[in-house]
Write a protein that holds these residues in place. Structure first.
Motif, PDB file in Angstrom:
ATOM      1  N   ARG A 118      -2.771  -4.932   0.453  1.00 41.71           N
ATOM      2  CA  ARG A 118      -1.968  -4.627  -0.725  1.00 41.71           C
ATOM      3  C   ARG A 118      -2.709  -3.756  -1.736  1.00 41.71           C
ATOM      4  NH1 ARG A 118       1.259 -10.413  -1.566  1.00 41.71           N
ATOM      5  NH2 ARG A 118       2.977  -9.894  -0.161  1.00 41.71           N
ATOM      6  N   LEU A 119      -4.016  -3.869  -1.818  1.00 40.21           N
ATOM      7  CA  LEU A 119      -4.753  -3.042  -2.775  1.00 40.21           C
ATOM      8  C   LEU A 119      -4.714  -1.581  -2.342  1.00 40.21           C
ATOM      9  CD1 LEU A 119      -7.823  -5.319  -3.586  1.00 40.21           C
ATOM     10  CD2 LEU A 119      -5.623  -5.153  -4.758  1.00 40.21           C
ATOM     11  N   ALA A 120      -4.993  -1.324  -1.077  1.00 39.28           N
ATOM     12  CA  ALA A 120      -4.941   0.051  -0.580  1.00 39.28           C
ATOM     13  C   ALA A 120      -3.521   0.604  -0.661  1.00 39.28           C
ATOM     14  CB  ALA A 120      -5.454   0.110   0.863  1.00 39.28           C
ATOM     15  N   ALA A 121      -2.534  -0.234  -0.324  1.00 40.28           N
ATOM     16  CA  ALA A 121      -1.145   0.228  -0.340  1.00 40.28           C
ATOM     17  C   ALA A 121      -0.702   0.582  -1.753  1.00 40.28           C
ATOM     18  CB  ALA A 121      -0.236  -0.854   0.244  1.00 40.28           C
ATOM     19  N   LEU A 122      -1.035  -0.257  -2.726  1.00 41.30           N
ATOM     20  CA  LEU A 122      -0.645   0.030  -4.109  1.00 41.30           C
ATOM     21  C   LEU A 122      -1.325   1.295  -4.617  1.00 41.30           C
ATOM     22  CD1 LEU A 122      -0.736  -3.601  -5.505  1.00 41.30           C
ATOM     23  CD2 LEU A 122       1.280  -2.097  -5.497  1.00 41.30           C
ATOM     24  N   ALA A 123      -2.616   1.456  -4.351  1.00 42.22           N
ATOM     25  CA  ALA A 123      -3.311   2.656  -4.796  1.00 42.22           C
ATOM     26  C   ALA A 123      -2.707   3.897  -4.160  1.00 42.22           C
ATOM     27  CB  ALA A 123      -4.797   2.547  -4.456  1.00 42.22           C
ATOM     28  N   THR A 124      -2.434   3.833  -2.861  1.00 44.60           N
ATOM     29  CA  THR A 124      -1.873   4.981  -2.152  1.00 44.60           C
ATOM     30  C   THR A 124      -0.510   5.369  -2.708  1.00 44.60           C
ATOM     31  OG1 THR A 124      -3.052   4.428  -0.113  1.00 44.60           O
ATOM     32  CG2 THR A 124      -1.090   5.819   0.099  1.00 44.60           C
ATOM     33  N   GLU A 125       0.376   4.388  -2.873  1.00 44.67           N
ATOM     34  CA  GLU A 125       1.745   4.704  -3.290  1.00 44.67           C
ATOM     35  C   GLU A 125       1.820   5.117  -4.755  1.00 44.67           C
ATOM     36  OE1 GLU A 125       4.065   5.093  -0.985  1.00 44.67           O
ATOM     37  OE2 GLU A 125       2.371   4.587   0.326  1.00 44.67           O
ATOM     38  N   LEU A 126       1.060   4.481  -5.630  1.00 49.50           N
ATOM     39  CA  LEU A 126       1.071   4.893  -7.036  1.00 49.50           C
ATOM     40  C   LEU A 126       0.476   6.281  -7.194  1.00 49.50           C
ATOM     41  CD1 LEU A 126       0.101   1.499  -8.708  1.00 49.50           C
ATOM     42  CD2 LEU A 126       2.271   2.722  -8.988  1.00 49.50           C
ATOM     43  N   ASN A 127      -0.567   6.576  -6.470  1.00 53.76           N
ATOM     44  CA  ASN A 127      -1.149   7.923  -6.550  1.00 53.76           C
ATOM     45  C   ASN A 127      -0.213   8.966  -5.956  1.00 53.76           C
ATOM     46  OD1 ASN A 127      -3.452   7.019  -7.831  1.00 53.76           O
ATOM     47  ND2 ASN A 127      -4.622   6.768  -5.945  1.00 53.76           N
ATOM     48  N   ARG A 128       0.574   8.584  -4.950  1.00 58.31           N
ATOM     49  CA  ARG A 128       1.544   9.515  -4.381  1.00 58.31           C
ATOM     50  C   ARG A 128       2.589   9.921  -5.424  1.00 58.31           C
ATOM     51  NH1 ARG A 128       2.957   9.332   0.985  1.00 58.31           N
ATOM     52  NH2 ARG A 128       2.714   7.061   1.085  1.00 58.31           N
ATOM     53  N   LEU A 129       2.874   9.016  -6.372  1.00 58.22           N
ATOM     54  CA  LEU A 129       3.845   9.302  -7.428  1.00 58.22           C
ATOM     55  C   LEU A 129       3.230  10.075  -8.595  1.00 58.22           C
ATOM     56  CD1 LEU A 129       5.717   5.863  -7.710  1.00 58.22           C
ATOM     57  CD2 LEU A 129       6.219   7.782  -6.194  1.00 58.22           C
ATOM     58  N   GLY A 130       1.947  10.406  -8.502  1.00 55.22           N
ATOM     59  CA  GLY A 130       1.273  11.119  -9.581  1.00 55.22           C
ATOM     60  C   GLY A 130       0.385  10.243 -10.428  1.00 55.22           C
ATOM     61  N   GLY A 131       0.201   8.982 -10.029  1.00 52.63           N
ATOM     62  CA  GLY A 131      -0.618   8.052 -10.793  1.00 52.63           C
ATOM     63  C   GLY A 131      -2.103   8.287 -10.602  1.00 52.63           C
ATOM     64  N   ASP A 132      -2.881   7.484 -11.293  1.00 49.80           N
ATOM     65  CA  ASP A 132      -4.346   7.569 -11.222  1.00 49.80           C
ATOM     66  C   ASP A 132      -4.863   6.149 -11.046  1.00 49.80           C
ATOM     67  OD1 ASP A 132      -7.028   8.072 -11.409  1.00 49.80           O
ATOM     68  OD2 ASP A 132      -6.986   8.816 -13.478  1.00 49.80           O
ATOM     69  N   VAL A 133      -5.010   5.748  -9.789  1.00 58.80           N
ATOM     70  CA  VAL A 133      -5.372   4.367  -9.453  1.00 58.80           C
ATOM     71  C   VAL A 133      -6.598   4.390  -8.557  1.00 58.80           C
ATOM     72  CG1 VAL A 133      -4.607   2.205  -8.396  1.00 58.80           C
ATOM     73  CG2 VAL A 133      -2.961   3.665  -9.588  1.00 58.80           C
ATOM     74  N   THR A 134      -7.551   3.527  -8.863  1.00 57.74           N
ATOM     75  CA  THR A 134      -8.773   3.410  -8.073  1.00 57.74           C
ATOM     76  C   THR A 134      -8.925   1.976  -7.604  1.00 57.74           C
ATOM     77  OG1 THR A 134      -9.818   5.123  -9.427  1.00 57.74           O
ATOM     78  CG2 THR A 134     -11.277   3.753  -8.062  1.00 57.74           C
ATOM     79  N   GLU A 135      -9.259   1.809  -6.321  1.00 54.92           N
ATOM     80  CA  GLU A 135      -9.598   0.481  -5.822  1.00 54.92           C
ATOM     81  C   GLU A 135     -11.006   0.095  -6.279  1.00 54.92           C
ATOM     82  OE1 GLU A 135      -8.756  -0.940  -1.773  1.00 54.92           O
ATOM     83  OE2 GLU A 135      -7.940   1.076  -1.411  1.00 54.92           O
ATOM     84  N   THR A 136     -11.175  -1.160  -6.646  1.00 57.63           N
ATOM     85  CA  THR A 136     -12.495  -1.720  -6.924  1.00 57.63           C
ATOM     86  C   THR A 136     -12.810  -2.754  -5.840  1.00 57.63           C
ATOM     87  OG1 THR A 136     -11.647  -3.504  -8.318  1.00 57.63           O
ATOM     88  CG2 THR A 136     -12.116  -1.390  -9.393  1.00 57.63           C
ATOM     89  N   ASP A 137     -13.967  -3.386  -5.947  1.00 58.12           N
ATOM     90  CA  ASP A 137     -14.324  -4.396  -4.954  1.00 58.12           C
ATOM     91  C   ASP A 137     -13.306  -5.520  -4.901  1.00 58.12           C
ATOM     92  OD1 ASP A 137     -16.561  -3.002  -4.268  1.00 58.12           O
ATOM     93  OD2 ASP A 137     -17.951  -4.223  -5.459  1.00 58.12           O
ATOM     94  N   ASP A 138     -12.732  -5.874  -6.053  1.00 57.41           N
ATOM     95  CA  ASP A 138     -11.838  -7.034  -6.087  1.00 57.41           C
ATOM     96  C   ASP A 138     -10.532  -6.766  -6.801  1.00 57.41           C
ATOM     97  OD1 ASP A 138     -12.703  -6.888  -8.712  1.00 57.41           O
ATOM     98  OD2 ASP A 138     -12.921  -9.063  -8.936  1.00 57.41           O
ATOM     99  N   GLY A 139     -10.119  -5.501  -6.874  1.00 56.04           N
ATOM    100  CA  GLY A 139      -8.855  -5.238  -7.544  1.00 56.04           C
ATOM    101  C   GLY A 139      -8.551  -3.772  -7.706  1.00 56.04           C
ATOM    102  N   LEU A 140      -7.927  -3.442  -8.841  1.00 57.96           N
ATOM    103  CA  LEU A 140      -7.469  -2.082  -9.106  1.00 57.96           C
ATOM    104  C   LEU A 140      -7.754  -1.699 -10.550  1.00 57.96           C
ATOM    105  CD1 LEU A 140      -3.890  -2.336  -7.507  1.00 57.96           C
ATOM    106  CD2 LEU A 140      -5.865  -1.169  -6.478  1.00 57.96           C
ATOM    107  N   GLU A 141      -8.089  -0.428 -10.757  1.00 61.60           N
ATOM    108  CA  GLU A 141      -8.112   0.169 -12.089  1.00 61.60           C
ATOM    109  C   GLU A 141      -6.984   1.177 -12.147  1.00 61.60           C
ATOM    110  OE1 GLU A 141     -12.002   1.750 -12.707  1.00 61.60           O
ATOM    111  OE2 GLU A 141     -12.909  -0.236 -13.072  1.00 61.60           O
ATOM    112  N   ILE A 142      -6.113   1.022 -13.145  1.00 59.23           N
ATOM    113  CA  ILE A 142      -4.889   1.818 -13.236  1.00 59.23           C
ATOM    114  C   ILE A 142      -4.878   2.551 -14.570  1.00 59.23           C
ATOM    115  CG2 ILE A 142      -2.360   1.734 -13.231  1.00 59.23           C
ATOM    116  CD1 ILE A 142      -2.573  -0.871 -11.614  1.00 59.23           C
ATOM    117  N   ARG A 143      -4.863   3.880 -14.490  1.00 57.75           N
ATOM    118  CA  ARG A 143      -4.789   4.729 -15.679  1.00 57.75           C
ATOM    119  C   ARG A 143      -3.420   5.413 -15.670  1.00 57.75           C
ATOM    120  NH1 ARG A 143      -9.559   4.256 -13.435  1.00 57.75           N
ATOM    121  NH2 ARG A 143      -8.860   5.576 -11.714  1.00 57.75           N
ATOM    122  N   PRO A 144      -2.557   5.062 -16.620  1.00 54.46           N
ATOM    123  CA  PRO A 144      -1.187   5.594 -16.597  1.00 54.46           C
ATOM    124  C   PRO A 144      -1.144   7.114 -16.658  1.00 54.46           C
ATOM    125  CG  PRO A 144      -1.351   3.754 -18.109  1.00 54.46           C
ATOM    126  CD  PRO A 144      -2.752   4.102 -17.712  1.00 54.46           C
TER     127      PRO A 144
END
Length: 425
Positions: free
Chosen positions: A345-371
């Protein structure tokens, strides 16, 4: 057969003002089914969730010799006949509760039981379940894969006793053993050793449901559960609304600055979805009880958040969608175990949000999301119902967002798409 076309999820230009009664809890329904199948007599389950996951559980228990008679919103369950011999098969689909709860029950029977599931299910980690069964003296054939498919050879008796497991990948390993433990001849003295146990509310739910049926269990020491052998009392139960599924509707209020009344929200519960009462406040909204209901309201904007979701990881996809719509950056922590869910789910969320133009990075235990400003696109679900929930929340503020395979939501919420469309369109 051709795959269905991606579904254009509705966009909302004004605040949502609606109410919803969500179906019963999947977690409670499947625990009630398992315990009814082990009980000392018939049980009646009222308002169970009738979704793919619970239908798979009912069918799995039926394959082991239980009876599940369905009459609308009432299911009558008769216990497993553990003397049945021969061979049978269990289809796990993509249901973690089926692939982890049922093998221990199969070990208590006298049949040879083959477990398999969807293609995605064959990639889910099952090595811990298989190794634990072997530690209990159960013969399991898995071709050294540590995954589906595998065969459990039931002998009719499992001794139990002291057992140490590392359940840091999923709390379902603990719940699976606790549910079967009263039927072990020596009960079970279970210890978890490893990183912090994720999704602890689900284990607490399991303990509560066992005690409701007269099972003696001592959980006074951290990461240790001592279950006494003995009967599981038959119990008629009514299933609470599924608060994790309610979360997508709650998020609609936050995303649009509107309101959502969720009917029948229990005053006390072990459901992970109860955390939405705090999450909405973190995002800048409010949550207030009104009689039997909870009323959630979004604020004038969505605040960025820094959240440890370790205990409520299943809420992460919808939380991430709101974070992507927020007015500041967010950090979601404590959910490394989501890499072993229906999909990573972490990789999937990062991939799909970035596909929409987002700025998401996976961390060791979660996500960093910059709108960032998001644009319409096809949002892949990876056959994961929670990914579909994230997509429809985003679509409220992102026009022309198409959800691939929205029907994956039948896993826990039949008819989700038309209900969502009626409430928010």
């Amino acid at each position: 057969m051709n795959a269905p076309l991606p579904w254009l999820a509705p966009t909302r230009e004004s605040p949502v003002d609606a109410q919803v009664l969500v179906p019963g809890s999947k977690s409670l329904t499947n625990r009630a089914l398992v315990l009814a199948a082990l009980a000392d007599g018939p049980s009646v389950i009222t308002r169970p969730l009738g979704s793919r996951d619970t239908q798979l559980m009912a069918a799995a228990l039926g394959a082991l010799g239980a009876g599940v008679e369905k009459d609308g919103m009432t299911w009558r369950v008769t216990p497993i006949d553990r003397t049945r011999t021969g061979s049978t098969a269990v289809d796990c689909g993509l249901a973690g509760t089926v692939m982890r709860f049922v093998p221990a029950l199969a070990a208590l029977g006298s049949s040879e039981v083959t477990f398999d599931g969807d293609p995605h299910a064959r990639r889910r980690p099952m090595g811990q379940t298989i190794a634990t069964l072997r530690d209990l003296g159960v013969r399991v054939d898995d071709g050294d894969r540590g995954s589906l498919p595998f065969v459990v050879h039931g002998t009719g008796v499992v001794a139990g006793g002291p057992l140490v497991v590392d359940a840091s990948a999923s709390s379902q390993f603990v719940s699976a053993l606790l549910l079967a433990a009263p039927a072990f001849t020596q009960g079970l003295d279970l210890r978890h050793r490893g990183a912090a146990l994720p999704s602890l509310p689900h284990v607490e739910m399991t303990v509560t449901e066992l005690r409701r049926r007269g099972v003696e269990i001592d959980d006074s020491s951290p990461d240790r559960w001592v279950v006494s052998p003995g009967p599981v009392r038959a119990l008629d139960v009514e299933i609470e609304p599924d608060l994790s599924n309610a979360g997508v509707f709650v998020a609609a209020a936050v995303a649009t600055g509107g309101s959502m009344r969720v009917r029948g929200w229990p005053e006390q519960t072990q459901q992970a979805g109860d955390a939405w009462r705090e999450l909405v406040v973190a995002f800048g909204g409010t949550a207030e009880r009104d009689g039997a209901d909870m009323v959630f309201r979004g604020g004038p904007s969505i605040s960025g958040v820094d959240l440890d979701l370790h205990d409520v990881g299943e809420l992460t996809p919808v939380v991430a969608a709101l974070a992507a719509l927020a007015d500041g950056p967010s950090r979601l922590r404590g959910v490394a175990h989501l890499r072993g869910h229906e999909t990573d789910r972490l990789a999937a969320l990062a991939t799909e949000l970035n596909r929409l133009g987002g700025d998401v990075t996976e961390t060791d235990d979660g996500l960093e999301i910059r709108p960032r400003p998001l644009h319409g696109e096809i949002f892949e679900t990876y056959d994961d119902h929670r990914m579909a929930h994230a997509a429809v929340v985003l679509a409220l503020k992102v026009p022309e967002l198409f959800v691939e395979n929205v029907s994956t939501t039948v896993k826990t919420y039949p008819n989700f798409a038309p209900v969502w469309e009626r409430l928010v369109a």
